[in-house]
Design a protein around this motif. Structure first.
Motif, PDB file in Angstrom:
ATOM      1  N   ARG A 132       1.003  -6.280  11.859  1.00 17.70           N
ATOM      2  CA  ARG A 132       1.732  -5.481  11.775  1.00 17.70           C
ATOM      3  C   ARG A 132       2.416  -4.982  13.103  1.00 17.70           C
ATOM      4  NH1 ARG A 132      -1.743  -6.372   7.299  1.00 17.70           N
ATOM      5  NH2 ARG A 132      -3.095  -4.749   8.610  1.00 17.70           N
TER       6      ARG A 132
ATOM      7  N   ASN B 126       0.710  -1.154  -0.179  1.00 19.98           N
ATOM      8  CA  ASN B 126      -0.491  -0.311   0.028  1.00 19.98           C
ATOM      9  C   ASN B 126       1.068   0.977  -0.340  1.00 19.98           C
ATOM     10  OD1 ASN B 126       0.829   0.139   2.548  1.00 19.98           O
ATOM     11  ND2 ASN B 126      -0.814   0.537   3.118  1.00 19.98           N
TER      12      ASN B 126
ATOM     13  N   ILE C  27      -2.838  -1.584  -3.917  1.00 19.86           N
ATOM     14  CA  ILE C  27      -3.445  -1.808  -2.613  1.00 19.86           C
ATOM     15  C   ILE C  27      -4.097   0.127  -1.987  1.00 19.86           C
ATOM     16  CG2 ILE C  27      -3.949  -4.352  -3.213  1.00 19.86           C
ATOM     17  CD1 ILE C  27      -3.291  -3.900   0.071  1.00 19.86           C
TER      18      ILE C  27
ATOM     19  N   ARG D 295      -7.911  -9.449  -0.378  1.00 22.51           N
ATOM     20  CA  ARG D 295      -6.618  -9.158   0.019  1.00 22.51           C
ATOM     21  C   ARG D 295      -6.177  -9.195   1.901  1.00 22.51           C
ATOM     22  NH1 ARG D 295      -9.827  -4.592  -1.265  1.00 22.51           N
ATOM     23  NH2 ARG D 295     -10.028  -4.324   0.270  1.00 22.51           N
TER      24      ARG D 295
ATOM     25  N   THR E 106      -8.489  -9.686   5.733  1.00 20.19           N
ATOM     26  CA  THR E 106      -8.605 -10.513   7.098  1.00 20.19           C
ATOM     27  C   THR E 106      -9.822 -11.392   7.666  1.00 20.19           C
ATOM     28  OG1 THR E 106      -6.056 -10.297   7.583  1.00 20.19           O
ATOM     29  CG2 THR E 106      -7.724 -11.419   9.274  1.00 20.19           C
TER      30      THR E 106
HETATM   31  C1  LIG Z   1      -3.872  -3.958   5.039  1.00 22.82           C
HETATM   32  C2  LIG Z   1      -4.817  -3.752   3.746  1.00 22.82           C
HETATM   33  C3  LIG Z   1      -4.923  -5.629   4.065  1.00 22.82           C
HETATM   34  C4  LIG Z   1      -5.410  -6.302   4.401  1.00 22.82           C
HETATM   35  O1  LIG Z   1      -5.734  -6.144   6.215  1.00 22.82           O
HETATM   36  P1  LIG Z   1      -5.281  -7.347   6.515  1.00 22.82           P
HETATM   37  O2  LIG Z   1      -6.367  -6.964   7.992  1.00 22.82           O
HETATM   38  O3  LIG Z   1      -4.685  -7.587   7.864  1.00 22.82           O
HETATM   39  O4  LIG Z   1      -5.862  -8.304   5.658  1.00 22.82           O
HETATM   40  C5  LIG Z   1      -5.880  -5.338   3.005  1.00 22.82           C
HETATM   41  N1  LIG Z   1      -6.440  -3.960   2.345  1.00 22.82           N
HETATM   42  C6  LIG Z   1      -5.990  -2.655   2.340  1.00 22.82           C
HETATM   43  C7  LIG Z   1      -6.187  -1.891   1.016  1.00 22.82           C
HETATM   44  C8  LIG Z   1      -4.877  -2.996   3.286  1.00 22.82           C
HETATM   45  O5  LIG Z   1      -4.870  -1.770   3.377  1.00 22.82           O
END
Ligand SMILES: *Cc1c(COP(=O)(O)O)cnc(C)c1O
Length: 231
Positions: free
Chosen positions: A226, A55, A76, A217, A202
């Motif tokens: 994280r 990102n 993303i 994603r 998630t």
């Molecule tokens: C960080 C992020 C994710 C993943 O998030 P999780 O909850 O850790 O799976 C998905 N999409 C975008 C746009 C993100 O910034």
């Protein structure tokens, strides 16, 4: 640990596909590796992952340089116009286009490289002030305007659903994004293929798959929590 996490995620994806009567091949798993070190990405890579999502532009370009060449990278996160030049042509898909000015900049950079850049339109599906994305009732209009650009190809739509404890409460937003995609499909040009729905993270990817997601994603569910350094 990452391998075990991936196995668990894969089982969940297959179960959700079965519940929805969908084929597993309809859903692409994007491993969201933001903030994670190269070693972690390599662990996922060695477990078979070839699609990664990041990102931040600087982190993304660093990782592209330090990871094998056969990876498909997805941007993303929120993208500033002045950083577009660093990623056009290097990523398979930019998920986060929410303004015509951003699309025009991507168009300009793609033209200079002689390529067509695939993108998604990000929709602010729950109308949250903290999030990017075009308003749901403006998504079709944005699609129409971006389609006029020659070096940008809209492949579909993307949303980030609210952060909630119960994934069921996000089902309404996944249904809403699908309606927007269907609406766009109804006015689509004959030769374009607009069929991507990037939704589900998630906490809610199984519900998203049940509602037709074609790209999920997943970060935490693969790489663990994280840690953000204070900036
Ligand atoms: C960080 C992020 C994710 C993943 O998030 P999780 O909850 O850790 O799976 C998905 N999409 C975008 C746009 C993100 O910034």
């Amino acid at each position: 640990m990452i391998k075990e996490n991936l196995d668990a995620v894969e089982k969940n994806i297959e179960a959700a596909c079965n519940r929805a009567g969908r084929d597993r091949s309809e859903v692409t798993l994007i491993a969201v590796s933001k903030t994670k070190p190269i070693e972690d990405l390599m662990e996922a890579y060695n477990a078979g992952i070839r699609v990664f999502g990041e990102n931040k532009v600087q982190e993304l370009t660093y990782k592209i340089e330090h990871m094998p060449d056969d990876i498909h990278w997805h941007m993303i996160g929120h993208l500033q116009r002045n950083k577009v030049k660093y990623i056009v042509g290097k990523v398979d898909l930019i998920h986060s286009v929410d303004k015509i000015e951003l699309a025009e900049e991507i168009d300009k950079r793609a033209k200079a490289l002689g390529i067509v850049q695939d993108i998604l339109i990000e929709v602010n599906i729950a109308d949250e002030e903290s999030k990017g994305g075009v308003a749901a009732d403006k998504a079709k209009e944005l699609y129409v305007n971006i389609q006029k650009l020659s070096y940008v190809n809209v492949r579909g739509v993307m949303c980030i659903a609210p952060n909630v404890d119960d994934p069921e409460s996000n089902r309404q937003y996944f249904v809403k994004l699908r309606k927007i995609l269907v609406d766009i499909m109804s006015i689509m040009l004959d030769n374009s293929r607009v069929d991507v729905m990037s939704m589900g993270m998630t906490g809610d990817y199984e519900v998203a798959i049940e509602e037709g997601s074609t790209m999920i994603r997943v970060g935490t569910g693969i790489f663990g929590a994280r840690q953000y350094n204070s900036e």
